[in-house]
Design a protein around this motif. Sequence first.
Motif, PDB file in Angstrom:
ATOM      1  N   UNK A 163     -13.282 -14.334  17.714  1.00  0.00           N
ATOM      2  CA  UNK A 163     -14.516 -14.403  18.491  1.00  0.00           C
ATOM      3  C   UNK A 163     -15.656 -14.957  17.644  1.00  0.00           C
ATOM      4  N   UNK A 164     -15.759 -14.490  16.402  1.00  0.00           N
ATOM      5  CA  UNK A 164     -16.820 -14.987  15.514  1.00  0.00           C
ATOM      6  C   UNK A 164     -16.651 -16.473  15.215  1.00  0.00           C
ATOM      7  N   UNK A 165     -15.414 -16.906  15.027  1.00  0.00           N
ATOM      8  CA  UNK A 165     -15.161 -18.321  14.755  1.00  0.00           C
ATOM      9  C   UNK A 165     -15.586 -19.184  15.944  1.00  0.00           C
ATOM     10  N   UNK A 166     -15.230 -18.753  17.149  1.00  0.00           N
ATOM     11  CA  UNK A 166     -15.634 -19.508  18.339  1.00  0.00           C
ATOM     12  C   UNK A 166     -17.144 -19.429  18.542  1.00  0.00           C
ATOM     13  N   UNK A 167     -17.722 -18.277  18.299  1.00  0.00           N
ATOM     14  CA  UNK A 167     -19.163 -18.091  18.468  1.00  0.00           C
ATOM     15  C   UNK A 167     -19.962 -19.073  17.606  1.00  0.00           C
ATOM     16  N   UNK A 168     -19.472 -19.381  16.420  1.00  0.00           N
ATOM     17  CA  UNK A 168     -20.167 -20.348  15.561  1.00  0.00           C
ATOM     18  C   UNK A 168     -20.284 -21.719  16.231  1.00  0.00           C
ATOM     19  N   UNK A 169     -19.383 -22.038  17.136  1.00  0.00           N
ATOM     20  CA  UNK A 169     -19.408 -23.326  17.841  1.00  0.00           C
ATOM     21  C   UNK A 169     -20.165 -23.266  19.161  1.00  0.00           C
ATOM     22  N   UNK A 170     -20.422 -22.058  19.664  1.00  0.00           N
ATOM     23  CA  UNK A 170     -21.106 -21.895  20.950  1.00  0.00           C
ATOM     24  C   UNK A 170     -22.581 -21.530  20.792  1.00  0.00           C
ATOM     25  N   UNK A 171     -22.915 -20.822  19.719  1.00  0.00           N
ATOM     26  CA  UNK A 171     -24.268 -20.290  19.551  1.00  0.00           C
ATOM     27  C   UNK A 171     -25.308 -21.394  19.403  1.00  0.00           C
ATOM     28  N   UNK A 172     -26.537 -21.058  19.760  1.00  0.00           N
ATOM     29  CA  UNK A 172     -27.657 -21.982  19.576  1.00  0.00           C
ATOM     30  C   UNK A 172     -27.536 -23.261  20.392  1.00  0.00           C
TER      31      UNK A 172
END
Length: 174
Positions: free
Chosen positions: A70-79
């Motif tokens: 989830x954290x790995x994907x979040x880095x690509x979705x955030x901001x």
Amino acid sequence: MHGQRPQTPEGALGHENCKANNKPGLTNKKGNTIAVRMMTTSNSVSMFYNAKPHIFEKAKVLRDKMTASELQLWEHLRGKKMLNLRFRPQHPIDRFIADFYCHPLRLVIEVDGDIHKSESQKEYDVNREAELGYWGIKVLRFANEQIECNINLVIHEIERFCNERKKELECQQK
């Protein structure tokens, strides 16, 4: 996505679009499609779809305990990194908590661990997707392994799906 098991018609296994009217439905064990009413979003329904306070509390805890995938994907979705769309992590929706949610597209992205491979969990996931379909929400799923082994392919698939969803929603508004 985390939450209580939704109430569905007896024997319901999955959902699909009803062939006669292209509206969401449930498919029972016999393969018959049962039409279900779809709730459209309006000013009276927020992006949280009537989630209760305890669901918000649980979502906050889950945001602090996101899995490595989830954290790995979040880095690509955030901001707004993904097509300038805002995704929200561990987002309350009715009685559920979506791993990631994009309100303008009414899109949930789920990151599935090993538990999602069991037959009972697969059935639960299908029923939950049908219930989210009631709100007009689509669900896109990725296994942990997909994210960990080929994040670029996952990102490409999300971008493709988001672009298709934008077109779909634009057509519905016309």
